[in-house]
Design a protein around this motif. Structure first.
Motif, mmCIF file in Angstrom:
data_model
loop_
_atom_site.group_PDB
_atom_site.id
_atom_site.type_symbol
_atom_site.label_atom_id
_atom_site.label_comp_id
_atom_site.label_asym_id
_atom_site.label_seq_id
_atom_site.Cartn_x
_atom_site.Cartn_y
_atom_site.Cartn_z
ATOM 1 N N LEU A 27 0.835 -1.210 0.000
ATOM 2 C CA LEU A 27 0.000 0.000 0.000
ATOM 3 C C LEU A 27 0.869 1.258 0.000
ATOM 4 C CD1 LEU A 27 -2.943 1.118 0.256
ATOM 5 C CD2 LEU A 27 -2.480 1.339 2.687
ATOM 6 N N THR A 28 2.003 1.186 0.694
ATOM 7 C CA THR A 28 2.823 2.396 0.793
ATOM 8 C C THR A 28 3.654 2.655 -0.479
ATOM 9 O OG1 THR A 28 4.685 1.300 1.881
ATOM 10 C CG2 THR A 28 2.978 2.227 3.310
ATOM 11 N N TYR A 29 3.589 1.735 -1.428
ATOM 12 C CA TYR A 29 4.249 1.987 -2.721
ATOM 13 C C TYR A 29 3.206 2.029 -3.844
ATOM 14 C CZ TYR A 29 8.693 1.366 -0.395
ATOM 15 O OH TYR A 29 9.774 1.518 0.431
ATOM 16 N N TYR A 31 1.198 4.761 -4.533
ATOM 17 C CA TYR A 31 0.788 6.112 -4.900
ATOM 18 C C TYR A 31 2.027 6.973 -5.128
ATOM 19 C CZ TYR A 31 2.192 6.450 -0.083
ATOM 20 O OH TYR A 31 2.932 6.344 1.062
ATOM 21 N N ASP A 32 1.805 8.174 -5.670
ATOM 22 C CA ASP A 32 2.852 9.194 -5.649
ATOM 23 C C ASP A 32 2.160 10.521 -5.357
ATOM 24 O OD1 ASP A 32 1.747 9.863 -8.152
ATOM 25 O OD2 ASP A 32 3.214 8.651 -9.217
ATOM 26 N N ALA A 33 2.738 11.646 -5.774
ATOM 27 C CA ALA A 33 2.154 12.929 -5.373
ATOM 28 C C ALA A 33 1.002 13.371 -6.281
ATOM 29 C CB ALA A 33 3.240 14.000 -5.325
ATOM 30 N N ARG A 70 10.957 3.599 -8.776
ATOM 31 C CA ARG A 70 10.496 4.666 -7.897
ATOM 32 C C ARG A 70 11.702 5.348 -7.249
ATOM 33 N NH1 ARG A 70 5.675 5.430 -4.920
ATOM 34 N NH2 ARG A 70 5.935 6.563 -2.984
ATOM 35 N N ALA A 72 11.850 9.160 -5.284
ATOM 36 C CA ALA A 72 11.229 9.639 -4.053
ATOM 37 C C ALA A 72 9.704 9.610 -4.145
ATOM 38 C CB ALA A 72 11.698 11.051 -3.737
ATOM 39 N N GLY A 73 9.180 9.302 -5.312
ATOM 40 C CA GLY A 73 7.723 9.267 -5.464
ATOM 41 C C GLY A 73 7.077 10.636 -5.317
ATOM 42 N N THR A 74 7.772 11.678 -5.787
ATOM 43 C CA THR A 74 7.193 13.024 -5.661
ATOM 44 C C THR A 74 6.608 13.531 -6.975
ATOM 45 O OG1 THR A 74 9.187 14.235 -6.257
ATOM 46 C CG2 THR A 74 8.921 13.663 -3.946
ATOM 47 N N VAL A 114 19.719 12.301 -3.576
ATOM 48 C CA VAL A 114 18.724 13.363 -3.428
ATOM 49 C C VAL A 114 19.270 14.657 -4.054
ATOM 50 C CG1 VAL A 114 17.543 14.830 -1.734
ATOM 51 C CG2 VAL A 114 17.619 12.348 -1.423
ATOM 52 N N GLY A 134 11.080 22.348 -7.015
ATOM 53 C CA GLY A 134 10.571 22.698 -5.691
ATOM 54 C C GLY A 134 10.660 21.534 -4.713
ATOM 55 N N SER A 135 10.770 20.341 -5.250
ATOM 56 C CA SER A 135 10.839 19.146 -4.420
ATOM 57 C C SER A 135 12.275 18.713 -4.150
ATOM 58 C CB SER A 135 10.120 18.016 -5.165
ATOM 59 O OG SER A 135 10.641 17.937 -6.487
ATOM 60 N N ALA A 137 14.498 18.931 -2.023
ATOM 61 C CA ALA A 137 14.928 18.394 -0.724
ATOM 62 C C ALA A 137 14.676 16.897 -0.626
ATOM 63 C CB ALA A 137 14.205 19.116 0.415
ATOM 64 N N VAL A 138 13.791 16.369 -1.467
ATOM 65 C CA VAL A 138 13.505 14.936 -1.437
ATOM 66 C C VAL A 138 13.649 14.233 -2.779
ATOM 67 C CG1 VAL A 138 12.020 14.723 0.559
ATOM 68 C CG2 VAL A 138 11.039 15.531 -1.542
#
Ligand SMILES: Cc1cc2nc3c(=O)[nH]c(=O)nc-3n(C[C@H](O)[C@H](O)[C@H](O)COP(=O)(O)OP(=O)(O)OC[C@H]3O[C@@H](n4cnc5c(N)ncnc54)[C@H](O)[C@@H]3O)c2cc1C
Ligand code: SF4
Ligand code: SF4
Lengths: 466, 430
Positions: A27-29, A31-33, A70, A72-74, A114, A134-135, A137-138
């Motif tokens: 479940l934690t993998y 989705y993304d932003a 994947r 950072a998935g952002t 990163v 803008g992302s 940092a991750v």
């Protein structure tokens, strides 16, 4: 469901702790932003070396398992939402900066590094890696290359594609491919490097990435110009470019965003202003001085109610903190945030801004607009609550109209966020069927079993829609 | 397994808070745990997704989610950095409570929380006994941090260097009916907190001395209980609520202008969690908790902002001593207090040098340190390295729990750096 024998092989190669199969982890993998429905993979694998990536790709090839990489998935286009029952390859452990070469000004990195960490390591050596999403940092370099990410400095310094000198990747069959070189010039073979940048994990799994570095600018100057009509702000953008000045950054904030930022941070922004331009020029101190003055004069000439030039580092930081908090400020207003990045030729910015205001009124939704005015890349940010189905339908219709307007002005669906799942159905509108066909043929030839990030970019339908 | 539908309904209580996560992933950049493991379930975004999954009833039992939810330091770094303002800590704490109320507490936790912690008198007696016998099981390290390690290999203590219990807990030093000293300015009540009472009585003494020196009246009612965070972090909202009741009644009997504590964790618990997580509050108690919350303040902040705003730097007057300051998560991220402790250190004539990442979590995380010691220690090692890199002679921080964790790390690394609360350093000079 995944064949247990495959999981056993993954375990042997990666060690059990780097292979996840439990439902909770899946479940934690899933989705993304992007604001899209989640989809559960069958397994997540977390390799630690080039060899391990190779083995994983070979197993997927052998068993025709869908493979989604994947970082950072952002990403905001659904690029890392996996195929149901497919494999997710996380680059989380591939985060080594292999080399920063000061003499030849390049860096070699693993894909999971990163972005901000690379930028800091490079800066410590007096060099500069400009792409700054803008992302940052991750976000990871692999993700940046795969999405061709841009940032605030795109206008003067370009985007990720302008810094990728060479790549190493595994193709769909598990072969290790080397492209580009460590030289500034390289004219051998096809420009496979260029093809891979922005390929969103559909053409190969990126391993080593060689990036161009440049000398750090010696000086910079930032300012804020306040406008009581958005037209005047947009005209200033055009006038600055016409005066042959290329600022490092040239950002716009509309009234909705200004008010949100002010409510959120109390930075002292003029809430009555129709628009703000945030401008920074950088380079040689003498040039910065001269261009700074010219820009200031232009802003005033074109009707800025006031222009505030930062005199100290703190004042400069305050300006950029206000810009950086735009997204946060908007995000706090409503539960769901759809961040679009429709881009138009910069002369059309006033038209686009006006169109966005009309669309907001027509569909009765809130849209805050900010973005990279200097390069025509706007971020209309729609605030909604996904659970409110009626409103969300209006949001979807509004998005389509935003796309149509941008295309009608000679623009593009995405300036930097990529196609992924979110824009795949619209791509044909922009590029035409032949372009989709060409892309599909390319994909089919390189990845006949449709293993690499299926469903992304070129969509699913096999026939032209009109 | 009992009815997962029922659990899904319980989790719905959190829906309004859960939907505010926009899955942007920005929490990854500050999560000390994610830095170690890089696993999505270890960062806030993943955990919030799991809770949404529970709410959507997609799991057949809650254990997997519970286990992942407990892998978290509750440091609040994610919440402090979240663009969407998701109240991550409150969500996690409420979710832990919902899950353990649903599953039932483990027998060990039943005994620790319900039988011991919930009864301040019993707890004090037990700890006093432990204090007397600790010498049998542990041996002092004779180091700058004053830690001990286990004489026998013990699975619970592993190779920790822990600070011994004080030979006499602080509450034994004050009269039965509590301590009351009048002052010229205002009146402060002190919430001592378990760690200060039982491990760091010197911080309590220093606090009294400093308040006294500045003409602030001091009230310390006796019979104080724990602030409740250990129970709460384990999902025991009942014990937490009992402790809140106990302490609230105790302090409401007193007259004071501010409630100060020298423990960052206690302060943030009283200020934020007492009103937010109290079980089944009626509006009366909510008002009383909020009133107390408004009166509660970190001692560094109180001294610098309210008592002695003229407090100047006496920089460098204690030559040869350099101090670096660690920002406790509960102080900086939860309460926004960062400048004041530094000001106290400078006012004490000490040379303050900043370490890299001064506001990075030290890895303590309360019970996280007990259940995930290896992870806790690897996070702590980064902190220890940053401290050592400054070349300081003293590490100062405003939270006793951080002091324990950092002492363990410094002792392990064999350094001579001592560990002190800013209030202790300041008290040394007056
Ligand atoms: C708050 C916020 C601000 C943002 N601002 C910007 C911005 O200013 N500019 C901008 O351009 N974008 C921005 N983005 C979008 C996003 O951060 C970028 O697209 C970024 O490049 C994604 O990096 P990632 O590591 O998260 O990649 P992911 O999201 O994990 O992946 C993105 C794509 O790359 C593929 N991929 C990742 N690694 C590899 C690899 N090693 N090999 C092959 N394929 C790979 C994935 O399969 C996927 O298709 C923003 C996003 C957010 C949430
Ligand atoms: S930073 Fe906040 S909104 Fe973003 S994913 Fe993390 S918790 Fe959600
Ligand atoms: S509270 Fe701390 S450890 Fe837990 S998810 Fe947030 S940042 Fe990570």
């Amino acid at each position: 469901m995944i064949d247990p024998s495959i999981v056993t092989r993954f375990n042997e190669i990666l060690g059990q702790e780097n292979v996840l199969t439990q439902k909770e982890d899946m479940l934690t993998y899933s989705y993304d932003a992007a604001v899209l429905d989640a989809q559960m993979p069958a397994a997540v694998v977390i390799p630690g070396s080039t060899e391990e990536i190779g083995e994983i790709v070979k197993i997927c090839h052998e068993h025709r398992l869908a493979l989604t990489v994947r970082g950072a998935g952002t990403n905001l286009s659904g690029g890392t939402i996996p195929e149901v029952g497919g494999i997710v390859l996380s680059t989380g452990r591939l985060n080594r900066i292999i080399e920063i070469n000061e003499a030849d000004m390049y860096a070699v990195v693993q894909p999971g590094v990163v972005t901000a960490e690379l930028a800091a390591a490079v800066e410590a050596k007096g060099l500069f890696y400009p792409p700054d999403p803008g992302s940052q940092a991750v976000s990871t370099i692999g993700g940046n290359v795969a999405e061709n990410a841009g940032g605030l400095r795109g206008l003067k310094y370009g985007v990720t594609k302008d810094y990728v000198m060479g790549l190493r990747f595994f193709d769909a069959r598990g072969n290790y491919v080397k492209t580009g070189s460590r030289t500034v010039k390289c004219a051998t073979g096809y420009n496979i490097t260029g093809l891979m940048v922005g390929s969103e994990g559909t053409l190969g799994v990126l391993d080593e990435i060689t990036l161009k570095l440049i000398p750090a600018p010696q000086a910079r100057k930032s300012m804020v110009a306040v406008y009581n009509t958005i037209e005047k702000a947009s005209e200033t953008v055009a006038a600055i470019i016409a005066a042959r000045i290329v600022p490092a950054t040239l950002e716009i904030l509309d009234n909705f965003t200004i008010r949100a930022v002010e409510d959120f941070s109390g930075a002292g922004l003029p809430v009555d202003a129709a628009a703000l331009l945030l401008i920074e020029v950088d380079g040689h101190p003498a040039v910065v001085e001269e261009e700074g003055e010219k820009v200031e004069a232009l802003c005033k000439k074109l009707g800025a109610a006031s222009v505030n030039v930062a005199r100290t580092d703190e004042e400069r930081d305050k300006i950029w903190a206000a810009r950086r908090s735009a997204l946060s400020a908007l995000a706090k207003l409503k539960p769901t945030l759809v961040l679009e990045d429709a881009t138009v030729p910069r002369s059309r910015i006033p038209d686009m801004v006006r169109a966005l205001q009309e669309i907001a009124a027509k569909y009765k939704i809130d849209i805050g607009t900010f973005g990279h005015a200097g390069d025509g890349n706007l971020h209309p940010t729609i605030l909604t609550d996904k659970r409110n189905t009626a409103e969300f339908h209006r949001v979807e219709a509004a998005i389509e109209e935003i796309f149509d307007k941008a295309l009608a002005m000679g623009g593009t669906l995405s300036g930097e966020h990529g196609t992924g799942l979110a824009k795949a159905p619209f791509l044909e509108k922009e590029a035409g069927y032949s372009s989709i066909l060409f892309s599909r043929q390319l994909r089919k030839a390189l990845d006949p079993d449709n293993i690499l990030n299926p469903g992304k970019i070129t969509g699913v339908s096999e026939t032209p829609s009109n | 397994m009992s009815n997962m539908n029922e659990l899904a309904n319980l989790v719905k209580e959190l829906e309004e808070q859960l939907v505010t996560c926009i899955r942007c992933g920005m929490c990854q950049s500050v999560c000390p745990l994610f830095e170690q493991t890089r696993k999505e379930s270890d960062v806030a975004r993943g955990k919030l997704a799991l809770l949404t999954g529970l709410m959507d009833n997609i799991f057949s039992d809650p254990d997997g989610v519970d286990e992942r939810l407990n892998r978290c330091l509750l440091c609040g770094s994610c919440a402090a950095n979240c663009p969407s303002g998701v109240n991550v800590l409150e969500i996690f704490i409420k979710a832990r409570a919902i899950l353990s109320e649903y599953k039932g507490l483990s027998p060990a936790k039943q005994i620790i929380f319900k039988k011991m912690l919930a009864n301040p008198g019993t707890f004090d007696t037990l700890v006093a006994w432990a204090g007397k016998f600790q010498g049998l099981f542990t041996k002092p390290d004779k180091n700058a941090q004053g830690t001990s390690c286990a004489r026998l290999v013990s699975p619970l203590l592993s190779d920790r260097h822990f600070l011994p219990l004080a030979s006499t807990p602080f509450h034994r030093e004050i009269p039965d009916q509590g301590l009351r000293k009048s002052g010229k300015k205002m009146n402060a009540a002190i919430f001592t907190g378990c760690l200060i009472d039982k491990v760091f009585p010197n911080i309590a003494r220093a606090s009294i001395k400093v308040l006294d020196h500045h003409g602030v009246g001091v009230t310390i009612p006796s019979g104080q209980g724990c602030c409740g965070i250990p129970a709460l972090a384990s999902g025991d909202r009942e014990t937490f609520t009992r402790l809140v009741d106990h302490n609230l009644a105790l302090f409401e009997k007193e007259k004071f202008d501010v409630l100060v504590t020298a423990c960052a964790t206690c302060t943030s618990t009283i200020k934020k969690l007492w009103p937010a997580v109290y079980k089944n509050p009626d509006s009366g108690i909510k008002q009383r908790l909020e009133a107390l919350s408004r009166k509660t303040m970190d001692i560094n902040q109180f001294l610098v902002d309210r008592v002695a705003p003229e407090l100047g730097d006496a920089q460098g007057s204690r030559a040869g001593e350099t101090v670096t300051y660690h920002d406790p998560c509960h102080l900086k991220k939860s309460l926004g207090v960062a400048a004041q402790p530094r000001q106290l250190i400078r006012a004490a004539g000490l040379n303050l040098v900043e370490m890299a990442g001064s506001d990075k979590c030290c890895g303590m995380g309360g019970s996280f340190n007990v259940y995930h010691y290896d992870l806790s220690a690897s996070i702590g090692k980064l902190k220890q390295q940053n401290i050592a890199d400054t070349g300081c002679t003293t590490l100062s921080t405003g939270c006793p729990a951080c002091m324990m964790q950092i002492s363990d790390m410094l002792a392990k690394a064999g350094t001579n750096i001592r560990v002190r609360h800013p209030v202790e350093l300041y008290a040394e000079t007056i």
